[in-house]
Design a protein around this motif. Sequence first.
Motif, PDB file in Angstrom:
ATOM      1  N   THR A  60     -13.025  20.526 -15.391  1.00  0.00           N
ATOM      2  CA  THR A  60     -12.124  19.395 -15.193  1.00  0.00           C
ATOM      3  C   THR A  60     -12.483  18.255 -16.130  1.00  0.00           C
ATOM      4  O   THR A  60     -11.611  17.632 -16.746  1.00  0.00           O
ATOM      5  CB  THR A  60     -12.162  18.928 -13.727  1.00  0.00           C
ATOM      6  N   HIS A  84      -3.961  24.724 -14.619  1.00  0.00           N
ATOM      7  CA  HIS A  84      -5.038  24.078 -13.869  1.00  0.00           C
ATOM      8  C   HIS A  84      -4.993  22.567 -14.038  1.00  0.00           C
ATOM      9  O   HIS A  84      -5.191  21.810 -13.074  1.00  0.00           O
ATOM     10  CB  HIS A  84      -6.383  24.625 -14.363  1.00  0.00           C
ATOM     11  N   GLU A  89      -6.339  19.711 -10.553  1.00  0.00           N
ATOM     12  CA  GLU A  89      -7.411  18.828 -11.025  1.00  0.00           C
ATOM     13  C   GLU A  89      -7.217  17.380 -10.546  1.00  0.00           C
ATOM     14  O   GLU A  89      -7.790  16.452 -11.099  1.00  0.00           O
ATOM     15  CB  GLU A  89      -7.543  18.906 -12.548  1.00  0.00           C
ATOM     16  N   THR A 139      -3.524  27.444 -21.589  1.00  0.00           N
ATOM     17  CA  THR A 139      -4.669  27.984 -20.854  1.00  0.00           C
ATOM     18  C   THR A 139      -4.895  29.430 -21.282  1.00  0.00           C
ATOM     19  O   THR A 139      -3.974  30.234 -21.259  1.00  0.00           O
ATOM     20  CB  THR A 139      -4.419  27.933 -19.336  1.00  0.00           C
ATOM     21  N   GLU A 143      -3.666  31.025 -15.749  1.00  0.00           N
ATOM     22  CA  GLU A 143      -3.924  30.999 -14.306  1.00  0.00           C
ATOM     23  C   GLU A 143      -3.483  32.281 -13.622  1.00  0.00           C
ATOM     24  O   GLU A 143      -3.893  32.564 -12.488  1.00  0.00           O
ATOM     25  CB  GLU A 143      -3.192  29.819 -13.661  1.00  0.00           C
TER      26      GLU A 143
END
Length: 357
Positions: A60, A84, A89, A139, A143
């Motif tokens: 994070t 995310h 977060e 990402t 995810e």
Amino acid sequence: MNFASDNWAGAAPRVLEAVARVNEGAMRAYGGDEVTARVKARLCDVFERDLSVFLVVTGTAANALSLATLAQSWRSVLCHAEAHVVDVECGATEFYSGGAKLVGLPGVGGKVPLEAVARHLAVPRRVPHQMIPAALSLTQSTELGTVYSVDEIGALAELAHAHGLGVHLDGARFANALVRLGATPAEMTWRAGVDILSFGGTKNGCIAAEAVIVFDAERAGHIAERRMRGGHLLSKSRFVAAQLESYLAADHWLDLAAHANAAAARLAAGLARLGIRIPLAVEANQIFPILPAGVDAALRAAGAAFHPWTTASLPEGTAIGEDEVLVRLVTSFATRDEEVDRFLAVAAQGMREVNAV
């Protein structure tokens, strides 16, 4: 049978040993130690260029510091709607940037489609009333366990750069994606157009070790000051550096990721043989099967740990029945074949009981 998260796994023995070794004696604080210097040099070798490296202990922090550097408080960041950074977060990017807005875009399998980014960027913005996009965050792996190809990253980065956006890559599971593609770290990042990388080690054998890697010094901005002001500059930085030094040595990080990916492939293949649907490609260490409710119950009764899942990113036409549940299974560097086989045996018995009804 732990398939809840790779965060549930402990640390790789070599990483623990490395932390114990650097506990001896005194070293300079705040990243001025020789271990941190060696890690930075090693990362330059791994990525085949000079880098700016900032060590932190959470993903994070790495994501928020990276995006706050790319996006001023009155700008926006494009990402997948279930990424995310936007979903779990707690507004860290908005907090560290002073207000930059995260804009989630839809896409199958957790991947941001090139067309969705193009459509968003084609809409005229009314200045000063509306936020202007400043960055694109991807990402890798996503995810939902899918992996962008090098060409996909390159096309998205080219589009982003053409509109003046910086490109950030959330690499919490960077090693898993790299092993899947068989690419080099350079090919999957700066050579494809990535400007800043959140390089993750915690999910893949470290205790708590991440790094913000900036491929162009001009993009580094004031990350050092942001990290200090945000409370993420550790005085005893050598303990973070030691983890990453051991992690990277002799490609240990890639071996750990390869083990996790192989365990996921073994588990997915076994579930498929039982007739259990897996609507998304298993490309790293996450699997999203649709379990009959009876199988789900049998696995939980046997002590298996995993999470039910909700997503709007399944392929079109995928239906989950009233007597079914979508779940997430995650393997790690520590997953044992016996765990996989036990899970499959319980699932097989559960399928027999479901089919007998």
